[in-house]
Design a protein around this motif. Structure first.
Motif, PDB file in Angstrom:
ATOM      1  N   GLY A 124      12.612   8.199   4.932  1.00 31.57           N
ATOM      2  CA  GLY A 124      11.447   7.653   4.235  1.00 31.57           C
ATOM      3  C   GLY A 124      11.402   6.140   4.380  1.00 31.57           C
ATOM      4  N   VAL A 125      10.202   5.602   4.450  1.00 26.85           N
ATOM      5  CA  VAL A 125      10.005   4.153   4.566  1.00 26.85           C
ATOM      6  C   VAL A 125       9.053   3.711   3.464  1.00 26.85           C
ATOM      7  CG1 VAL A 125       9.121   2.264   5.999  1.00 26.85           C
ATOM      8  CG2 VAL A 125      10.419   4.131   7.050  1.00 26.85           C
ATOM      9  N   LYS A 126       9.548   2.861   2.569  1.00 28.99           N
ATOM     10  CA  LYS A 126       8.722   2.338   1.487  1.00 28.99           C
ATOM     11  C   LYS A 126       8.336   0.902   1.804  1.00 28.99           C
ATOM     12  CE  LYS A 126       8.576   1.304  -3.461  1.00 28.99           C
ATOM     13  NZ  LYS A 126       9.361   1.185  -4.719  1.00 28.99           N
ATOM     14  N   LEU A 127       7.030   0.644   1.883  1.00 31.48           N
ATOM     15  CA  LEU A 127       6.492  -0.696   2.090  1.00 31.48           C
ATOM     16  C   LEU A 127       5.833  -1.170   0.800  1.00 31.48           C
ATOM     17  CD1 LEU A 127       4.674  -0.106   5.522  1.00 31.48           C
ATOM     18  CD2 LEU A 127       7.055  -0.822   5.152  1.00 31.48           C
ATOM     19  N   ASN A 128       5.805  -2.486   0.586  1.00 29.88           N
ATOM     20  CA  ASN A 128       5.065  -2.983  -0.569  1.00 29.88           C
ATOM     21  C   ASN A 128       3.584  -3.055  -0.238  1.00 29.88           C
ATOM     22  OD1 ASN A 128       4.563  -5.377   0.836  1.00 29.88           O
ATOM     23  ND2 ASN A 128       5.961  -6.615  -0.389  1.00 29.88           N
ATOM     24  N   ARG A 129       2.783  -3.518  -1.165  1.00 26.98           N
ATOM     25  CA  ARG A 129       1.326  -3.499  -0.979  1.00 26.98           C
ATOM     26  C   ARG A 129       0.871  -4.394   0.165  1.00 26.98           C
ATOM     27  NH1 ARG A 129      -0.914  -5.721  -6.583  1.00 26.98           N
ATOM     28  NH2 ARG A 129       0.654  -4.210  -7.297  1.00 26.98           N
ATOM     29  N   ASP A 130       1.725  -5.352   0.562  1.00 30.08           N
ATOM     30  CA  ASP A 130       1.380  -6.243   1.674  1.00 30.08           C
ATOM     31  C   ASP A 130       2.000  -5.802   2.989  1.00 30.08           C
ATOM     32  OD1 ASP A 130      -0.130  -8.038   0.057  1.00 30.08           O
ATOM     33  OD2 ASP A 130       1.738  -8.910  -0.678  1.00 30.08           O
ATOM     34  N   GLY A 131       2.638  -4.644   3.000  1.00 31.80           N
ATOM     35  CA  GLY A 131       3.172  -4.094   4.238  1.00 31.80           C
ATOM     36  C   GLY A 131       4.589  -4.493   4.578  1.00 31.80           C
ATOM     37  N   TRP A 132       5.287  -5.187   3.670  1.00 37.28           N
ATOM     38  CA  TRP A 132       6.673  -5.586   3.913  1.00 37.28           C
ATOM     39  C   TRP A 132       7.624  -4.452   3.545  1.00 37.28           C
ATOM     40  CZ3 TRP A 132       7.678 -10.011   6.443  1.00 37.28           C
ATOM     41  CH2 TRP A 132       6.724 -11.020   6.427  1.00 37.28           C
ATOM     42  N   LEU A 133       8.673  -4.278   4.357  1.00 40.04           N
ATOM     43  CA  LEU A 133       9.672  -3.249   4.082  1.00 40.04           C
ATOM     44  C   LEU A 133      10.378  -3.531   2.771  1.00 40.04           C
ATOM     45  CD1 LEU A 133      11.404  -0.795   4.993  1.00 40.04           C
ATOM     46  CD2 LEU A 133      12.941  -2.450   6.104  1.00 40.04           C
ATOM     47  N   GLU A 134      10.426  -2.537   1.873  1.00 40.94           N
ATOM     48  CA  GLU A 134      11.183  -2.617   0.630  1.00 40.94           C
ATOM     49  C   GLU A 134      12.427  -1.736   0.681  1.00 40.94           C
ATOM     50  OE1 GLU A 134       8.879  -1.695  -2.814  1.00 40.94           O
ATOM     51  OE2 GLU A 134       7.987  -3.686  -2.926  1.00 40.94           O
ATOM     52  N   GLU A 135      12.248  -0.482   1.100  1.00 40.26           N
ATOM     53  CA  GLU A 135      13.369   0.451   1.075  1.00 40.26           C
ATOM     54  C   GLU A 135      13.283   1.448   2.213  1.00 40.26           C
ATOM     55  OE1 GLU A 135      15.015   0.837  -3.467  1.00 40.26           O
ATOM     56  OE2 GLU A 135      13.880   2.512  -2.645  1.00 40.26           O
ATOM     57  N   ILE A 136      14.436   1.949   2.590  1.00 39.58           N
ATOM     58  CA  ILE A 136      14.563   3.131   3.425  1.00 39.58           C
ATOM     59  C   ILE A 136      15.194   4.207   2.556  1.00 39.58           C
ATOM     60  CG2 ILE A 136      15.830   4.136   5.369  1.00 39.58           C
ATOM     61  CD1 ILE A 136      15.402   1.498   6.831  1.00 39.58           C
TER      62      ILE A 136
END
Length: 235
Positions: free
Chosen positions: A191-203
């Protein structure tokens, strides 16, 4: 769950690990106390059907927290610089997840210090045990032991280099992880979690009930493959 450590040790096919390279010259600080954590939701006990190992991208987390006393161990640079760190190992249920199960076993300063290069925050360590680990096993030593086995079995791609690629997408981030970790891992397990601006937050790595990688459900899968992504380097 008394044989949880043995089960994971047998099932995980350990590979030569680059995971520790994600803690850039980490120096575990002395720990004299561990914060007390109070539940912020009601306890929930449900059968465990799988697990998620959540890995947080530290440069993005620390982008606005370098001067924060609360996050000094992770973000000040005094104890090293971090790439991916373990946010937590979370048990999953069929429709929801267990949380805040009853346990009287505390996280001691020694346990916290042993895990500070993997999870560089005593509050994070205490919270993950109280909210998630308590639903897996009776002892925090077992919970963090299982987490370390999983963490140490992983090869972490060079996301600093990947961040410089043109037209980076969420699919490229998950494919890079799958490619680095052999046939056991497929992109659908990542899984890839991005913030609202498209920056990587978590895998978020998805495991079945016996700690084999498995397909992530929609909630854990996160951003679709074609979604444009960015990785904050901060180094």
């Amino acid at each position: 769950m008394t044989n949880l450590l043995a089960l994971v040790a047998v099932l995980i096919v350990a590979a030569p690990s680059a995971a520790h390279a994600q803690a850039y010259q980490c120096r575990a600080p002395q720990v004299s106390s561990v914060p007390r954590v109070s539940p912020d939701q009601r306890p929930r006990v449900v059968p465990i059907t799988g697990y998620t190992l959540a890995l947080s991208w530290s440069p993005a987390f620390c982008r606005t927290r370098e001067g924060s006393r609360a996050h000094a161990a992770q973000c000040s640079g005094d104890n090293g610089r971090f790439g991916l760190i373990v946010h937590g190992l979370w048990p999953q249920g069929a429709r929801t997840y267990p949380q805040w199960c009853q346990s009287r076993a505390p996280v001691t300063p020694q346990i916290a210090r042993e895990n500070m290069c993997m999870m560089p925050s005593t509050r994070l360590i205490a919270r993950q045990w109280a909210k998630h680990g308590s639903c897996m096993t009776r002892r925090p030593e077992t919970y963090f032991g299982v987490t370390r086995i999983l963490w140490d079995s992983l090869r972490i791609p060079d996301y600093d280099r990947i961040s410089r690629e043109d037209d980076l997408t969420a699919g490229r981030i998950r494919q890079a992880f799958a490619d680095a970790n052999g046939r056991m891992w497929q992109p659908s397990h990542v899984g890839v979690k991005l913030n609202r601006d498209g920056w990587l937050e978590e895998i978020r790595l998805c495991y079945g009930p016996r700690f084999r990688p498995t397909r992530c459900d929609d909630r854990r899968y996160g951003a679709r493959d074609r979604v444009t992504a960015k990785i904050w380097r901060g180094l």
